[in-house]
Design a protein around this motif. Structure first.
Motif, PDB file in Angstrom:
ATOM      1  N   ARG A  38     -12.858 -34.470 -12.634  1.00 46.28           N
ATOM      2  CA  ARG A  38     -11.424 -32.553 -11.915  1.00 46.28           C
ATOM      3  C   ARG A  38     -10.436 -33.458 -11.930  1.00 46.28           C
ATOM      4  NH1 ARG A  38     -12.040 -27.902  -9.140  1.00 46.28           N
ATOM      5  NH2 ARG A  38      -9.998 -27.652  -9.646  1.00 46.28           N
ATOM      6  N   LEU A  39      -9.587 -33.426 -12.861  1.00 40.80           N
ATOM      7  CA  LEU A  39      -8.255 -34.048 -12.739  1.00 40.80           C
ATOM      8  C   LEU A  39      -6.954 -32.555 -12.897  1.00 40.80           C
ATOM      9  CD1 LEU A  39      -9.158 -35.904 -16.498  1.00 40.80           C
ATOM     10  CD2 LEU A  39      -8.611 -36.947 -14.518  1.00 40.80           C
ATOM     11  N   VAL A  40      -6.101 -33.610 -12.426  1.00 37.29           N
ATOM     12  CA  VAL A  40      -5.220 -32.770 -12.298  1.00 37.29           C
ATOM     13  C   VAL A  40      -3.533 -33.786 -12.585  1.00 37.29           C
ATOM     14  CG1 VAL A  40      -3.149 -31.727 -10.437  1.00 37.29           C
ATOM     15  CG2 VAL A  40      -5.321 -31.991  -9.623  1.00 37.29           C
ATOM     16  N   GLU A  41      -3.017 -33.593 -13.685  1.00 28.64           N
ATOM     17  CA  GLU A  41      -2.512 -34.065 -14.159  1.00 28.64           C
ATOM     18  C   GLU A  41      -0.904 -33.335 -13.676  1.00 28.64           C
ATOM     19  OE1 GLU A  41      -0.125 -35.881 -18.211  1.00 28.64           O
ATOM     20  OE2 GLU A  41      -1.720 -34.385 -18.718  1.00 28.64           O
ATOM     21  N   ILE A  42       0.410 -34.220 -12.790  1.00 30.77           N
ATOM     22  CA  ILE A  42       1.606 -33.488 -12.441  1.00 30.77           C
ATOM     23  C   ILE A  42       2.297 -33.579 -13.271  1.00 30.77           C
ATOM     24  CG2 ILE A  42       2.786 -34.087 -10.981  1.00 30.77           C
ATOM     25  CD1 ILE A  42       1.125 -34.558  -8.857  1.00 30.77           C
ATOM     26  N   GLY A  43       3.109 -33.182 -13.979  1.00 29.83           N
ATOM     27  CA  GLY A  43       3.863 -33.145 -15.192  1.00 29.83           C
ATOM     28  C   GLY A  43       3.785 -33.559 -16.322  1.00 29.83           C
ATOM     29  N   LEU A 105     -11.009 -34.940  -6.458  1.00 31.15           N
ATOM     30  CA  LEU A 105      -9.781 -34.774  -7.317  1.00 31.15           C
ATOM     31  C   LEU A 105      -8.962 -36.028  -7.426  1.00 31.15           C
ATOM     32  CD1 LEU A 105      -7.170 -31.748  -5.335  1.00 31.15           C
ATOM     33  CD2 LEU A 105      -9.235 -32.257  -7.427  1.00 31.15           C
ATOM     34  N   ARG A 106      -9.093 -36.458  -9.383  1.00 30.08           N
ATOM     35  CA  ARG A 106      -8.369 -37.552  -9.603  1.00 30.08           C
ATOM     36  C   ARG A 106      -7.062 -36.827 -10.397  1.00 30.08           C
ATOM     37  NH1 ARG A 106     -11.672 -40.519 -13.660  1.00 30.08           N
ATOM     38  NH2 ARG A 106     -10.116 -42.367 -12.575  1.00 30.08           N
ATOM     39  N   VAL A 107      -6.388 -37.894  -9.217  1.00 29.76           N
ATOM     40  CA  VAL A 107      -4.352 -37.119 -10.005  1.00 29.76           C
ATOM     41  C   VAL A 107      -3.502 -38.381 -10.782  1.00 29.76           C
ATOM     42  CG1 VAL A 107      -2.183 -36.542  -8.912  1.00 29.76           C
ATOM     43  CG2 VAL A 107      -4.831 -35.895  -7.464  1.00 29.76           C
ATOM     44  N   ALA A 127      -5.058 -36.229   1.414  1.00 28.53           N
ATOM     45  CA  ALA A 127      -5.960 -37.531   0.559  1.00 28.53           C
ATOM     46  C   ALA A 127      -7.187 -37.604   0.463  1.00 28.53           C
ATOM     47  CB  ALA A 127      -5.638 -38.872   1.757  1.00 28.53           C
ATOM     48  N   GLY A 128      -8.166 -36.695   1.642  1.00 32.98           N
ATOM     49  CA  GLY A 128      -9.173 -36.247   1.982  1.00 32.98           C
ATOM     50  C   GLY A 128     -10.172 -35.046   0.430  1.00 32.98           C
ATOM     51  N   LEU A 129      -9.434 -34.931  -0.875  1.00 31.71           N
ATOM     52  CA  LEU A 129      -9.508 -34.152  -0.909  1.00 31.71           C
ATOM     53  C   LEU A 129      -9.601 -35.105  -2.720  1.00 31.71           C
ATOM     54  CD1 LEU A 129      -7.918 -30.788  -1.032  1.00 31.71           C
ATOM     55  CD2 LEU A 129     -10.211 -31.219  -0.699  1.00 31.71           C
ATOM     56  N   ILE A 130      -9.154 -36.744  -2.551  1.00 25.12           N
ATOM     57  CA  ILE A 130      -8.709 -37.588  -3.399  1.00 25.12           C
ATOM     58  C   ILE A 130      -9.274 -38.794  -3.826  1.00 25.12           C
ATOM     59  CG2 ILE A 130      -6.595 -39.065  -4.486  1.00 25.12           C
ATOM     60  CD1 ILE A 130      -4.957 -36.620  -2.823  1.00 25.12           C
ATOM     61  N   ARG A 131      -9.713 -38.771  -5.130  1.00 29.52           N
ATOM     62  CA  ARG A 131     -10.608 -39.756  -4.675  1.00 29.52           C
ATOM     63  C   ARG A 131      -9.617 -41.203  -5.437  1.00 29.52           C
ATOM     64  NH1 ARG A 131     -14.765 -39.083 -10.500  1.00 29.52           N
ATOM     65  NH2 ARG A 131     -14.415 -41.373 -11.130  1.00 29.52           N
ATOM     66  N   ASP A 132      -8.754 -40.637  -6.812  1.00 26.54           N
ATOM     67  CA  ASP A 132      -8.008 -41.569  -6.594  1.00 26.54           C
ATOM     68  C   ASP A 132      -6.756 -41.049  -7.592  1.00 26.54           C
ATOM     69  OD1 ASP A 132      -8.896 -41.448  -9.974  1.00 26.54           O
ATOM     70  OD2 ASP A 132     -10.167 -42.993  -9.707  1.00 26.54           O
ATOM     71  N   MET A 133      -6.012 -41.383  -7.450  1.00 30.31           N
ATOM     72  CA  MET A 133      -4.244 -41.237  -8.519  1.00 30.31           C
ATOM     73  C   MET A 133      -3.632 -42.302  -9.232  1.00 30.31           C
ATOM     74  SD  MET A 133      -2.313 -40.198  -5.025  1.00 30.31           S
ATOM     75  CE  MET A 133      -3.585 -40.760  -4.080  1.00 30.31           C
ATOM     76  N   HIS A 134      -3.716 -41.831 -10.352  1.00 30.26           N
ATOM     77  CA  HIS A 134      -2.744 -42.793 -11.286  1.00 30.26           C
ATOM     78  C   HIS A 134      -1.780 -42.829 -11.585  1.00 30.26           C
ATOM     79  CE1 HIS A 134      -6.978 -44.506 -11.993  1.00 30.26           C
ATOM     80  NE2 HIS A 134      -6.215 -45.447 -12.811  1.00 30.26           N
TER      81      HIS A 134
END
Length: 268
Positions: A38-43, A105-107, A127-134
């Motif tokens: 599950r990816l989320v791309e911001i901008g 969520l992978r942001v 943070a509890g929903l998120i696996r990692d952020m790049h």
């Protein structure tokens, strides 16, 4: 499709579009998205990373503020079954609305420099929903995120992000990778929320308060910067030397000070 590349980067949105194929490939390799993610791309901008993220077979939600980019993104990616577009401000976006399971969520984001710090704090609330952020960020921001106690980069951002996450400064990116080129160097950072907090505070709001007060006048000693919250005896009771400056304390010491404050302010 050539019209996709006629959109001008907007200064008010802090837009700098990534175009260097080598850098794009390196970022995608670092993220290593897989089918079922599950990816989320911001901008997403003009979709430099979006294409590669969708090619992984992952499900992708993108959040874009600039209304002019919405038709371009729909045109390029709208037919992809894994693609969902949200027009809006990521700073106000409710990530819980994505109905994601815990730590899924992978942001991802090439974040405008003017919103990077508040956006990271907004994400840490989920943070509890998120696996990692790049994230692609200004290099000096990444250096602050990954800083260690004792140096000038160690401060509120380092402490509060490291309270919640493991931080990895992956690699640097020069201005030439963007159009238009920014006036600063950039860097890629990986943030991985801790499954178990290494130094859990009794009340994280008190930790935020102590850290903010301590670094308001970072050249002064803790005894002086914290005098409105903790007296000399209370600082010593937390096992901290009040004659130190805030940048000399590690995360665990700040948590002890926050717990001392929480004990003072709790009922009874």
């Amino acid at each position: 499709m050539s019209e996709l590349y006629q959109h001008r980067a907007r200064k008010r949105f802090g837009q700098n579009f990534l175009h260097d194929a080598g850098v794009i490939h390196r970022i995608l390799r670092s993220i290593n998205a897989r089918e079922g993610d599950r990816l989320v791309e911001i901008g997403p901008g003009q979709g430099a990373l979006t294409e590669g993220l969708l090619a992984s077979g992952a499900r992708l939600d993108v959040i874009e503020l600039d209304l002019d980019l919405i038709p371009l993104l729909k045109l390029k990616f709208g037919i992809h079954p894994g693609f969902t577009l949200h027009q809006g401000d990521a700073l106000k976006f409710d990530f819980a609305s994505l109905d994601a399971s815990p730590r899924s969520l992978r942001v991802v984001g090439n974040l405008p420099y003017n919103i990077s710090t508040p956006l990271i704090f907004h994400l840490l609330e989920h943070a509890g929903l998120i696996r990692d952020m790049h994230f692609m960020l200004q290099k000096e921001v990444v250096e602050r995120l990954a800083a260690e106690p004792g140096g000038g980069d160690w401060g509120r951002l380092s402490i509060m992000v490291q309270y919640h996450c493991r931080v990895e400064h992956l690699f640097n990116v020069g201005p030439g990778a963007f159009n238009p080129p920014p006036k600063v160097d950039s860097a890629i950072v990986r943030l991985v929320p801790h499954e178990t907090l290494p130094h859990p505070a009794k009340d994280v709001r008190q930790l935020e308060r102590v850290v903010r007060e301590a670094f308001n006048q970072r050249r002064k000693t803790l005894r002086n910067t914290l005098k409105g919250l903790l007296d000399k005896d209370a600082i010593e009771a937390a096992g901290v030397d009040g004659s130190l400056r805030p940048e000399q304390l590690d995360l665990a010491a700040f948590v002890r000070l926050a717990d001392q404050l929480a004990g003072q302010t709790s009922p009874g």
